[in-house]
Scaffold this motif. Structure first.
Motif, PDB file in Angstrom:
ATOM      1  N   TYR A  73       0.528  -0.992   0.180  1.00 16.82           N
ATOM      2  CA  TYR A  73       0.182   0.339  -0.063  1.00 16.82           C
ATOM      3  C   TYR A  73       1.242   1.786   0.334  1.00 16.82           C
ATOM      4  O   TYR A  73       0.604   2.440  -0.236  1.00 16.82           O
ATOM      5  CB  TYR A  73      -1.468  -0.234   0.990  1.00 16.82           C
ATOM      6  N   THR A  74       1.924   0.662   0.925  1.00 20.73           N
ATOM      7  CA  THR A  74       2.867   1.999   0.582  1.00 20.73           C
ATOM      8  C   THR A  74       3.342   1.859  -0.636  1.00 20.73           C
ATOM      9  O   THR A  74       3.096   3.509  -1.521  1.00 20.73           O
ATOM     10  CB  THR A  74       4.235   1.612   1.309  1.00 20.73           C
ATOM     11  N   GLN A  75       3.963   1.525  -1.547  1.00 19.70           N
ATOM     12  CA  GLN A  75       3.805   1.933  -2.781  1.00 19.70           C
ATOM     13  C   GLN A  75       2.560   2.378  -3.675  1.00 19.70           C
ATOM     14  O   GLN A  75       2.529   2.904  -4.674  1.00 19.70           O
ATOM     15  CB  GLN A  75       4.314   0.484  -3.730  1.00 19.70           C
ATOM     16  N   TYR A  76       1.580   1.504  -3.351  1.00 20.13           N
ATOM     17  CA  TYR A  76       0.912   2.065  -3.987  1.00 20.13           C
ATOM     18  C   TYR A  76       0.504   3.467  -3.972  1.00 20.13           C
ATOM     19  O   TYR A  76       0.358   3.967  -5.037  1.00 20.13           O
ATOM     20  CB  TYR A  76      -0.575   1.212  -3.824  1.00 20.13           C
ATOM     21  N   ASP A 380      -7.519  -6.334   3.290  1.00 20.56           N
ATOM     22  CA  ASP A 380      -7.566  -5.327   1.899  1.00 20.56           C
ATOM     23  C   ASP A 380      -6.938  -4.145   2.495  1.00 20.56           C
ATOM     24  O   ASP A 380      -6.081  -3.654   3.441  1.00 20.56           O
ATOM     25  CB  ASP A 380      -8.925  -4.547   2.504  1.00 20.56           C
ATOM     26  N   PRO A 381      -5.319  -4.020   1.793  1.00 26.21           N
ATOM     27  CA  PRO A 381      -4.726  -3.133   2.147  1.00 26.21           C
ATOM     28  C   PRO A 381      -4.369  -1.883   2.517  1.00 26.21           C
ATOM     29  O   PRO A 381      -4.219  -1.043   3.196  1.00 26.21           O
ATOM     30  CB  PRO A 381      -3.686  -3.642   0.741  1.00 26.21           C
ATOM     31  N   ARG A 382      -5.847  -1.364   1.442  1.00 27.95           N
ATOM     32  CA  ARG A 382      -6.153   0.564   1.978  1.00 27.95           C
ATOM     33  C   ARG A 382      -6.440   0.355   3.442  1.00 27.95           C
ATOM     34  O   ARG A 382      -6.894   1.672   4.138  1.00 27.95           O
ATOM     35  CB  ARG A 382      -7.505   0.275   1.179  1.00 27.95           C
ATOM     36  N   ASP A 383      -7.712  -1.227   3.820  1.00 33.39           N
ATOM     37  CA  ASP A 383      -7.351  -0.528   5.503  1.00 33.39           C
ATOM     38  C   ASP A 383      -7.352  -1.550   6.004  1.00 33.39           C
ATOM     39  O   ASP A 383      -7.514  -1.946   7.505  1.00 33.39           O
ATOM     40  CB  ASP A 383      -8.887  -0.399   5.223  1.00 33.39           C
ATOM     41  N   MET A 384      -6.804  -2.264   6.047  1.00 29.77           N
ATOM     42  CA  MET A 384      -6.284  -3.768   6.357  1.00 29.77           C
ATOM     43  C   MET A 384      -7.211  -4.564   7.375  1.00 29.77           C
ATOM     44  O   MET A 384      -6.660  -4.880   8.234  1.00 29.77           O
ATOM     45  CB  MET A 384      -5.360  -3.369   7.700  1.00 29.77           C
ATOM     46  N   THR A 385      -8.452  -4.408   6.495  1.00 24.69           N
ATOM     47  CA  THR A 385      -9.640  -5.448   7.085  1.00 24.69           C
ATOM     48  C   THR A 385      -9.757  -6.734   6.463  1.00 24.69           C
ATOM     49  O   THR A 385      -9.007  -6.772   5.400  1.00 24.69           O
ATOM     50  CB  THR A 385     -10.915  -4.998   7.074  1.00 24.69           C
ATOM     51  N   LYS A 386     -10.123  -7.153   7.329  1.00 27.66           N
ATOM     52  CA  LYS A 386     -10.172  -9.244   6.901  1.00 27.66           C
ATOM     53  C   LYS A 386     -11.215  -9.265   5.692  1.00 27.66           C
ATOM     54  O   LYS A 386     -12.228  -8.151   5.326  1.00 27.66           O
ATOM     55  CB  LYS A 386     -10.584  -9.958   7.647  1.00 27.66           C
ATOM     56  N   VAL A 387     -10.881 -10.347   4.376  1.00 26.67           N
ATOM     57  CA  VAL A 387     -11.464  -9.892   3.001  1.00 26.67           C
ATOM     58  C   VAL A 387     -11.360 -11.653   3.062  1.00 26.67           C
ATOM     59  O   VAL A 387     -10.369 -12.379   3.334  1.00 26.67           O
ATOM     60  CB  VAL A 387     -10.652  -9.897   1.971  1.00 26.67           C
ATOM     61  N   TYR A 388     -13.131 -11.624   2.365  1.00 22.63           N
ATOM     62  CA  TYR A 388     -13.126 -13.121   1.841  1.00 22.63           C
ATOM     63  C   TYR A 388     -12.578 -13.133   0.772  1.00 22.63           C
ATOM     64  O   TYR A 388     -12.659 -13.087   0.372  1.00 22.63           O
ATOM     65  CB  TYR A 388     -14.850 -13.750   1.628  1.00 22.63           C
ATOM     66  N   VAL A 389     -11.244 -14.755   0.442  1.00 23.81           N
ATOM     67  CA  VAL A 389     -11.079 -15.219  -0.433  1.00 23.81           C
ATOM     68  C   VAL A 389     -11.897 -16.354  -1.205  1.00 23.81           C
ATOM     69  O   VAL A 389     -10.854 -17.567  -0.750  1.00 23.81           O
ATOM     70  CB  VAL A 389      -9.705 -14.554  -0.584  1.00 23.81           C
ATOM     71  N   PRO A 390     -12.080 -16.162  -2.345  1.00 22.54           N
ATOM     72  CA  PRO A 390     -11.981 -17.933  -3.023  1.00 22.54           C
ATOM     73  C   PRO A 390     -11.087 -17.998  -3.314  1.00 22.54           C
ATOM     74  O   PRO A 390     -10.441 -17.622  -4.511  1.00 22.54           O
ATOM     75  CB  PRO A 390     -13.567 -17.991  -3.467  1.00 22.54           C
ATOM     76  N   LYS A 391     -10.638 -18.887  -2.612  1.00 24.72           N
ATOM     77  CA  LYS A 391      -9.307 -19.429  -3.532  1.00 24.72           C
ATOM     78  C   LYS A 391      -9.600 -21.308  -4.123  1.00 24.72           C
ATOM     79  O   LYS A 391      -8.538 -21.602  -4.909  1.00 24.72           O
ATOM     80  CB  LYS A 391      -7.822 -19.769  -1.889  1.00 24.72           C
ATOM     81  N   ASN A 392     -10.624 -21.973  -2.879  1.00 24.58           N
ATOM     82  CA  ASN A 392     -10.279 -23.502  -4.267  1.00 24.58           C
ATOM     83  C   ASN A 392     -10.648 -23.493  -5.002  1.00 24.58           C
ATOM     84  O   ASN A 392     -11.490 -22.861  -5.658  1.00 24.58           O
ATOM     85  CB  ASN A 392     -10.973 -23.503  -2.349  1.00 24.58           C
ATOM     86  N   PRO A 393     -10.372 -23.938  -5.322  1.00 18.36           N
ATOM     87  CA  PRO A 393     -10.905 -24.815  -7.108  1.00 18.36           C
ATOM     88  C   PRO A 393     -11.429 -25.013  -7.010  1.00 18.36           C
ATOM     89  O   PRO A 393     -12.527 -24.483  -8.319  1.00 18.36           O
ATOM     90  CB  PRO A 393      -9.292 -25.080  -8.104  1.00 18.36           C
TER      91      PRO A 393
END
Ligand code: SF4
Length: 482
Positions: A73-76, A380-393
């Motif tokens: 996020y710093t880079q962003y 979410d790097p903008r506010d560091m809140t947890k995000v659900y991520v669908p990763k399982n194929p």
């Protein structure tokens, strides 16, 4: 570090390549060329580096994903050519990577100069023996009017290489190129596109950007349009008018992405009307990407109601013009933030608009995007809140199948997803149902065959005699069997 290069260029590179060549030409050692914007170099001595932000070390980020999210996020926030700081990333053995700020945006004159270079305007001759490149026509007869984008979609890396400050070509430069195009022996009168990353961004987002660059911690369009944003299509429209009036040109299409929210916010409808009247070839492709606000907020996209309002206006304007032109939405499955509930919401939207997408973009992590950081770190790097991520194929396959629920090949995945999400109510015979039960106890073979179809075939195959009561029983039987 592992490239072994002395120096790397990033961004569009025109300024950096000239400055670098000049520096080498003047006899400087490559190790001393540490001052060129838009370049990155490695060093073991940062004592002479000034005005920089030190990022966490590469090794520590490998151990700690949250640290990586913060560093990203710093880079962003430092991708702007005016406000971006120099960044230093330490590595083991007292090695450092130093990233100089991005190159300054090209002026209109510089953009015109770059596009006036003597390009060959075709693919490399080595492709001839394999039959050429069929897509060349689309490219050859298109005009690039701009670069950069202040849209700020989370899944797009453009901020990192073209920046948020729009860089545009003059009307004269584009008209000159259009004339070259009309003289091409293969030209049939159609310019396929006049655009860039976002076609209807043809000037800087605001006055402030010209002097101070884009705001590091604020987006121009998300979550709501900034009060300083200049919303105006006059110049772009004037360009399109000039181009379509050129001799030898039958049609000028706009096929680059149109930022629909920006278009909707324009109080003057002239551009909207003329776009529909002259520059759409039967269908306008736009990118709402999703309909669930929980996902849209992670994508950096406007709320669904904005797209709905746009779709309504598009239909109204086309009707007035007497044109049958469709609106084709690009949709993305499995973006971070999208759970099965959100994916079903999207499938229901597809059902309601009677649309069967031929292709679905399934989210795939690519470098330098906020979305990819969410995918990798789960925040979410903008506010560091947890995000659900669908990763399982398998879950990703279900989410993808839901958007194309009418495809018979997706039946089992759609059914599994609906049952898993507790949405068995969408399996049945009602017109709102996505799929029909497949195995029907006690019905004839002919009816069985009909019932395997999705609701897209409704009307053709619906068993009108079946009562609501027996439908419910059938669904229960199917659930029991499973
Ligand atoms: S002031 Fe608003 S429009 Fe201008 S760069 Fe900042 S966020 Fe964008």
């Amino acid at each position: 570090m592992d490239s072994g290069a002395d120096i790397l260029m990033y961004g569009m590179g025109e300024r950096a390549v000239v400055e670098l060549a000049d520096a080498l030409n003047s006899g400087l050692d490559v190790a001393d060329i540490t001052f060129v914007d838009g370049t990155v170099y490695r060093t073991s001595d940062i004592s002479s580096v000034v005005d920089y932000i030190e990022l966490p070390s590469y090794e520590s980020m490998k151990e700690d994903k949250l640290l990586y999210a913060r560093s990203f996020y710093t880079q962003y926030c430092n991708t702007d050519a005016y406000s971006g700081k120099r960044l230093v990333e330490p590595y083991a053995n007292k090695q450092y990577i130093v990233q100089n700020p991005p190159s300054k945006p090209l002026t209109v004159q510089e953009m015109d100069d770059v596009y006036a270079l003597p390009y060959m305007r075709t693919y490399h001759p080595s492709y001839e023996e394999t039959g050429g490149v069929p897509a060349i026509e689309e490219v050859k007869f298109s005009l690039i009017s701009n670069r950069g984008c202040y849209g700020g979609c989370s899944f797009c890396a453009l901020t990192f290489h073209q920046g948020r400050i729009m860089q545009t070509r003059s009307h004269e430069s584009l008209i000159e190129e259009a004339k070259i195009i009309t003289n091409d022996k293969d030209f049939k009168g159609y310019i396929h596109d006049v655009g860039g990353p976002t076609a209807n961004f043809y000037h800087k987002a605001c006055k402030k950007q010209e002097k101070y660059g884009a705001c590091p911690n604020k987006q121009c369009l998300f979550p709501k349009p900034c009060e300083n944003l200049i919303i105006n299509h006059d110049d772009y429209l004037a360009l399109l008018r000039k181009l379509r009036a050129l001799p030898g040109i039958k049609k000028v299409f706009v096929r680059s992405g149109i930022r629909f929210d920006y278009m909707l916010y324009d109080k003057d409808d002239t551009f909207f009307r003329e776009l529909c009247e002259y520059h759409v070839s039967g269908q306008l492709k736009v990118a709402p990407e999703h309909v669930a606000d929980s996902v849209l907020s992670k994508m950096g996209k406007p709320e669904n109601l904005v797209y709905k309002a746009f779709a309504k206006k598009y239909a109204r304007i086309n009707e007035k013009l007497g044109k049958k032109q469709y609106l084709v939405p690009y949709l993305m499955s499995s973006h971070p933030g999208s759970d099965l509930k959100a994916a079903i919401e999207l499938a229901e939207h597809v059902r309601d608009i009677g649309y069967m997408p031929e292709q679905v973009q399934d989210f795939y992590p690519t470098p330098s995007t906020i979305s990819t950081v969410m995918y990798y770190t789960g925040v979410d790097p903008r506010d560091m809140t947890k995000v659900y991520v669908p990763k399982n194929p398998h879950e990703k396959a279900m989410q993808r199948a839901l958007i194309q629920y009418r495809n018979p090949d997706n039946y089992e995945l759609v059914k599994e997803a609906l049952l898993k999400a507790g949405r068995g109510d969408l399996i049945g015979f009602d017109e709102k149902c996505l799929i029909r039960p497949r195995k029907m106890a006690g019905v004839s073979g002919k009816t069985k065959q009909k019932n395997n179809m999705g609701s897209s075939e409704k009307g053709k195959a619906r068993n009108k005699n079946q009562s609501g009561q027996s439908k419910k029983k059938t669904i229960r039987n199917v659930h029991k069997k499973k």
